[in-house]
Every structure is written in C-alpha cells, then in structure tokens.
Design a protein around this motif. Structure first.
Motif: not given
Length: 398
Positions: A371-376
């Motif tokens: 994922s490129t969205l991280g922990s958010a």
C-alpha cells in the motif's frame, strides 16, 4: 409486456440516482463538459444541465475554464469541488489514533496521528479520546467546511449496528462503539458509523490508491491483528453478519507459534506486528508503540543485518502463502498489504512473490503489492465512507 400494476419509481429517487451518475462521471473523468457527461451517462442534455446547476449551487461541482480542443463551440469544463464539505475518519490502533478529514474530491484536509494505548486504556477511555480528537478536528476545519459524517475504523469485528463483538488486538469484547461515540459527542449534527479497519482500508485503496479501476481487490491489514478488506465485482464483501475478511486466525503452520485464540500458526501469530517484532528484535521487551520498533527493523535491514534479513525473508514466504490462500478463495486481481507489512515490503515482497508464483496453478496470478497510503488508510477510508450519502446523490443539508 408492461404491467400497469407495477408502482412507478419516485421521481425524487430517480433524480438522486441521476445526480449520483453525474458525480461519478465527473470524479472519474474530470475535467469534462456537460456534453461529455450526457454522452457517457445516457442522460439527455437538459437533465444534465439541470443536475449540474444544482450540484454547482450546493458546492459539489465547479466550472473551470474552457476547452477549444473539440469540434464546435468551446465547452465549459467541470471538476469536483466539495470545498464546503468534509468527511471525517478515525482509526483506532492498539498504540495510536489516526484522524483524517477529506473532501468529496478526495482532497486531504488534515491528517493527525496521536500515540494512544487503546489496547490497555479500555473502551471507555478510548471513546473519550476519540471524542476529543473529533471535537478538535471539527474546530480546525469547521470554519471553512461542514463535516458530513464520521466513520471509525476498528481492528476487529463490527456488526451492522456499529457494535464491536470482538477486537482481540484491543482487548475489547461486546463494545457498543457507535452508540458510545454518539453519546460522547452529544449530537454534533452528523452521522456516526463504525466499520472494520480492513473494510475501510480497502475502500481507501479503491478510491485513493493506484487501484481505482480494480474490481477485485484485497487489502491485508498490518497491525497486532491481521484482517482482510474484500472487494469483489466492485462491491465490498461483508458476509451474513458483517464479519467477512476475519482471516487473522486462518491456520498457516500447524507447528507455528501459539496464538491468543489458543491455536498455533494462525496468520496473526505469524504476520502480526507483535509477532514480527518478537521474531526480529528478541531484545525489544514489551512494546507500547510499534512505530519505533518497525523503524529499527528497517534500519537493521538496510545495514545488512543477517539475522534480520533472514527473518524478513522467512516472513515474506509466509506472506506469499497467505496471499495464495486468498487468491484461491477470492481470485482478486491485486492483494495490497498495509501497515507494518507495507513498511517492510522492500524485504518481504521478493520472497512473497516467489512463494506466491510457486503456488499459483495458472499464471499469471494475483499481484501482491504494498500500500502507498500508510497507516492512515483505515482513517482515509472512514472519511470516504462518511461522504457516501452525498456521493450517492443526496444533497448536503443547508
């Protein structure tokens, strides 16, 4: 044959459906003209003009310049606006709270992370912390935008009423979370919902990640518990009780480490963040904030630490096995890994790809990506879900 006994559709509902079609087309193809919208939605030009005027008036669309790269008169182009509104999403992690506000066009308004020991604080204190974070976020964005809804992401099971029957990563059981958050907020004037972190993360991937056109997608969460958000045929799979995707106790290794559920070799016991830290950092001791430990693992891997590199390769093979099971069950186009699995992806994915390819009977198989969205991701999905009503064609109040 047409039956005269069948009730006709309510004209208001038809307009809502048509409004949603216009918004959907502009979201996917902006900038575009009214004629483009009419041609691709099948609506007549007069209907499109009326709907666009309504959406501009309510701040959902805006006009942006002219284009002359066409036959005939220049056309005024349309883009999503939504600068008056925001959806709010919160993610409850074992060691953190994450808040994201986003507009209908996907524009980020704010992203906050706060270290918070939800796993030891208990539901009551966590609800107080969530309510305080919501009030702070609403104050920050409220001068410019109206919050249309709030969705809370939880790493556990969530039923249709927003209750949490079980969230082992938090030590929760039977928590009426949605009702508790509503009471704590004392009716802020917007709806409050709760969903699983995995469901909301896969929604964020589908809307904001590189997989917007993917109709069959899995997001495998990283964290103390492993869950899966499932998109099949373009729709979120929830199951009969809303518990689809609860893959954390899928057994992968009969002789693997013991799991909190009492069995051995479960996905969470092998790939969960606590399991990964214990395996790669045996000197870590009790961990209350996972992020510094994951950063330490990254640093050791970059430095070529042999035990850490070997451990990451072994964990990557297990990840490939898990992806192969999900591929066999669901036949997705892409499996996306999030959380600590994404953070460690440079060292996990080579072995995972090799294992997955070896277990794929008919190549080419499913893609396995970070994922490129991280922990958010879960919180961003929550903000997106909070905007679902207007995206379905309902006009915001006021």
């Amino acid at each position: 044959m047409i039956s005269i006994d069948r009730p006709t559709a309510d004209l208001g509902d038809v307009r809502v459906t048509n409004r949603a079609a216009v918004l959907r087309h502009v979201r996917r193809h902006a900038p575009c003209s009214r004629a483009d919208v009419a041609a691709h939605t099948g609506l007549n030009k007069a209907t499109v003009s009326s709907l666009v005027a309504e959406l501009i008036e309510h701040g959902m669309l805006r006009e942006t310049g002219l284009t002359e790269n066409r036959v005939g008169r220049p056309a005024t182009m349309l883009v999503l606006d939504g600068s008056r509104y925001a959806g709010l999403g919160l993610r409850v992690g074992a060691d953190e709270l994450v808040a994201v506000a986003a507009g209908p066009g996907g524009d980020p308004v704010l992203t906050w992370r706060r270290a918070f020991p939800a796993a030891t604080a208990g539901p009551e204190e966590t609800v107080k912390a969530l309510a305080a974070l919501v009030r702070r976020a609403v104050t920050r964005i409220g001068a410019d935008r109206t919050v249309l809804g709030l969705t809370v992401a939880v790493p556990g099971l969530v039923d249709p009423d927003g209750d949490v029957p079980a969230a082992p990563a938090l030590g929760w059981r039977g928590v009426p979370l949605a009702a508790s958050v509503r009471r704590a907020l004392r009716d802020r004037g917007f709806p409050v919902a709760v969903d699983t972190e995995a469901n909301l993360a896969v929604l964020a991937e589908r809307r904001h990640g590189p997989y917007a056109a993917t109709t069959d997608l899995v997001h495998l969460t990283g964290g103390p518990a492993i869950g899966a958000g499932l998109i099949s045929g373009g729709r979120l799979l929830r199951g009969g009780r809303g518990f689809a995707g609860d893959v954390g106790h899928l057994p992968l290794a009969a002789d693997g480490p013991s799991c909190d559920c009492g069995r051995r070799g479960c996905l969470t016991a092998l790939l969960g963040v606590d399991a990964v830290i214990r395996r790669l950092l045996p000197d870590a001791g009790p961990v209350t904030d996972h992020l510094p430990e994951i950063e330490r693992i990254q640093a050791l891997a970059r430095a070529g630490d042999e035990p850490v590199r070997t451990g990451l390769t072994e964990i990557g093979r297990l990840l490939g096995q898990a992806a192969s099971v999900l591929s066999g069950l669901l036949d997705p186009e892409v499996v996306v890994v999030g959380g600590h699995l994404a953070a460690l992806a440079p060292w996990l994915l080579p072995a995972a790809h090799a294992e997955l390819a070896a277990r794929t009977p008919v190549p080419p198989g499913v893609r396995l990506e970070a994922s490129t969205l991280g922990s958010a991701a879960g919180a961003l999905g929550g903000a997106t879900a909070a905007l679902a009503t207007v995206e379905a064609g309902r006009l915001p109040a006021g």
